[in-house]
Design an enzyme around this catalytic site. Structure first.
Site, PDB file in Angstrom:
ATOM      1  NE  ARG A 133      -7.358  -7.820  11.231  1.00  0.00           N
ATOM      2  CZ  ARG A 133      -8.086  -7.006  11.678  1.00  0.00           C
ATOM      3  NH1 ARG A 133      -8.735  -6.013  11.434  1.00  0.00           N
ATOM      4  NH2 ARG A 133      -8.080  -7.122  13.156  1.00  0.00           N
ATOM      5  CE  LYS A 175      -3.024   2.638   2.674  1.00  0.00           C
ATOM      6  NZ  LYS A 175      -4.166   2.688   4.017  1.00  0.00           N
ATOM      7  CB  VAL A 182     -11.071 -14.501  28.381  1.00  0.00           C
ATOM      8  CG1 VAL A 182     -10.798 -13.572  29.732  1.00  0.00           C
ATOM      9  CG2 VAL A 182      -9.986 -15.201  27.886  1.00  0.00           C
TER      10      VAL A 182
END
Length: 603
Positions: free
Chosen positions: A137, A106, A161
């Protein structure tokens, strides 16, 4: 390296087919498990991993554990990065060139303001100062997971969690569900980092989201591939250049982000590929001595392809027609297609260049996120910090989630070290001081300024003449001495830069602009206000030019010269910029100017 070492994870899975994805990932942990670690991180997204990596770098002795509910890294929105992220990776992980084996290049930001008739397109371009990445991702979170494990951080996938906390002056107790070791349900840590993102696992216990003043924004997006031979309109200057593209219109804007996608590669194969690159980097093998992406893909049986993430982030005060059935089957598809069809230039571009990838990620084709702008009322307490989207979010414009969020990771890690370095009798005092300072930074400084930036940008989309002057103003206010101040690592100064809005000059100027424009009703703006804003912008540009006379702005702005004058016939940056993209003549992928070979095909 033997062939067994090269394909360790694929052979491990072949030998033990009962291994789940989380078991495979967790098997890569090198450090001992402890029910009393120094630090626990809830969430193994990019920012949680970067927090842990930075903290481990500055305090190597710490026992750090990260817990992630997902069984393995998954695709998320938020693929575009800026200099703040690439400077962090260069300083805290490894040089940029290694990453270009995995991710797309980029260079800068391109903006196109379109009118309803599809006749006029005004473009602005910012870039040439540094390079960054367009991220798949899933691959990025896998890479940072394995890097964290390599330096001694335990990352546990498939473990949910929660927190037991009734008062924010007590270090929260960590509750674990589905931990692979039987009987482990509680962990006591000295410091807790909530990096759980939009789920806000810890911050939600201290209050509901706070919505900021004014209109909010909703996002609608999907994934596409480029059609064979499809060409963008010639008036969309530099459309093929490797920058994040922003298509701007009065109701909002749309992103076009071209990615190298590894979606179809099996997890074990990807782990072998990532381990190979990490081992080479750790051994000091130069990036240009590592095989290019195409050969790595064959070596590890990891198919890759180019896709484009496309979506709209639009004001939620826009009134849609009562019936949207003609635009598709569900809300995401209907509202995505509504804006695509509304603007002829956009519709022609989409139909001529892009082909939809149905159900590319799972069973969903179109994605929706509503009321994106918010902040958590409490983001730090005695013994804990909330980073990234757990603390708040404003808008995907200019990618603040990763790029401004990296500042929260670094600041929270630095404060964690400060607390843990104290003798026990002093730690509570330091905890309170750090919590108060971090609360001020995130809740009072960063999120409000990013929100003001978004209001500034969205108002510039209402008229071509506003757009033409307000975009370069943002750039000139976001940097000072362009060349002399740039370094290849993330510093404390970057924490407060906040992709440009940390500067008081921008806050003052944008506040004056909003005082002029925001009292107007609807998406249009009257002539008098346009001229007032343009006059104010000219004063701003003249002031910045006088304050920083040595800046050669023309090297970084394609439409302006070094005196910040708009030059209609100028369509290229002036020579002398730090970096730029060069297109490979063989595979047509972009590389940066300092690479002597294409990172994808090797030509």
């Amino acid at each position: 390296m033997t062939i067994d070492d090269l394909h360790y994870f694929t052979q491990l899975r072949a030998t033990h087919p009962e291994l789940t994805d989380s078991m495979l990932l967790n098997s890569n942990n090198l450090s001992r498990f402890s029910t009393e670690p120094d630090v626990v991180v809830a969430g193994a997204g990019i920012l949680g991993l970067c927090y842990a990596i930075h903290l481990k770098n500055i305090s190597p002795h710490l026992n750090i554990a990260i817990y992630k509910k997902n069984r393995a890294p998954v695709q998320k929105i938020g693929e575009s990065t800026l200099s703040s992220f690439s400077r962090f990776t260069t300083g805290a992980v490894m040089p940029q060139d290694y990453f270009f084996r995995l991710f797309g290049l980029k260079d800068g930001l391109q903006f196109y303001c379109i009118d309803r008739e599809g006749v006029e397109v005004t473009s602005e371009d910012i870039g040439g100062l540094d390079l960054s990445f367009q991220l798949d991702r899933r691959m990025s979170e896998l890479f940072f997971t394995m890097w964290a494990q390599r330096i001694g951080i335990n990352v546990y996938h498939g473990v949910e969690v929660d927190f037991d906390s009734t008062h924010h002056f007590n270090t929260p107790q960590v509750k674990l569900k589905n931990f692979p070791k039987p009987g482990v349900t509680d962990v006591d840590a000295k410091i807790v980092c909530d990096a759980s993102g939009f789920s806000r696992k810890l911050t939600s216990k201290f209050g509901n989201k706070e919505l900021l003043d004014g209109w909010n924004c909703d996002a609608y997006w999907a994934y596409f591939k480029e059609k064979e031979g499809g060409k963008a309109e010639t008036r969309l200057d530099h459309w093929d250049y490797p920058a994040t593209k922003h298509m701007c219109f009065p109701e909002g804007w749309g992103w076009f982000i071209k990615l190298i996608s590894w979606h179809h590669a099996p997890l074990a194969n990807l782990m072998d590929l990532v381990a190979y690159i990490i081992n080479k980097a750790k051994s000091g093998v130069p990036a240009n001595a590592i095989p290019p992406t195409k050969i790595l893909s064959e070596m590890f049986n990891c198919p890759f392809e180019s896709i484009t993430s496309i979506g709209w982030a639009v004001r939620n005060d826009h009134e849609f027609p009562d019936n949207l059935e003609e635009y598709g089957g569900g809300e995401g598809e209907r509202k995505f297609n509504y804006f695509k069809v509304l603007y002829p230039t956009l519709n022609k571009l989409m139909n001529g260049v892009y082909e939809l990838l149905p159900k590319y990620y799972g069973n969903q084709t179109y994605f929706v996120r509503k009321s994106m702008t918010y902040r958590s009322p409490v983001v730090a307490g005695e013994g804990w910090f909330a980073i990234g989207n757990s603390a708040g979010f404003t808008n995907p414009l200019i990618s603040p989630g990763i790029n401004a969020g990296i500042g929260t990771s670094v600041l929270a890690a630095n404060m964690s070290k400060e607390i843990l370095d104290q003798p026990p009798e002093h730690s509570h005092v330091v905890m309170k001081k750090c919590a108060a300072s971090y609360q001020t930074y995130s809740h009072e400084f960063m999120i409000p300024r990013l929100h003001q930036m978004n209001r500034y940008w969205y108002n510039s989309f209402r008229d071509h003449r506003l757009f033409e002057v307000m975009v370069p103003c943002f750039w000139t206010l976001g940097v000072d001495d362009v060349d002399s101040q740039y370094v290849n690592e993330f510093t404390e100064e970057d924490v407060y830069w906040v992709i440009g809005v940390g500067h008081d000059d921008f806050v003052d100027f944008s506040g004056k602009i909003l005082d002029i424009l925001e009292p107007s009703d609807g998406m249009t703006v009257n002539e008098e206000k346009v001229e007032q804003a343009r006059a104010l912008a000219k004063q701003c540009m003249d002031y910045r030019k006088e304050r920083f006379p040595g800046n050669e702005w023309g090297k970084y702005l394609r439409r302006h010269d070094c005196k910040l004058q708009l030059v209609p016939e100028k369509h290229e940056r002036m020579p002398g910029g730090r970096c730029f993209g060069v297109r490979c003549k063989s595979c047509k992928v972009w590389r940066h100017n300092n690479m002597n070979a294409c990172p994808v095909c090797g030509a």
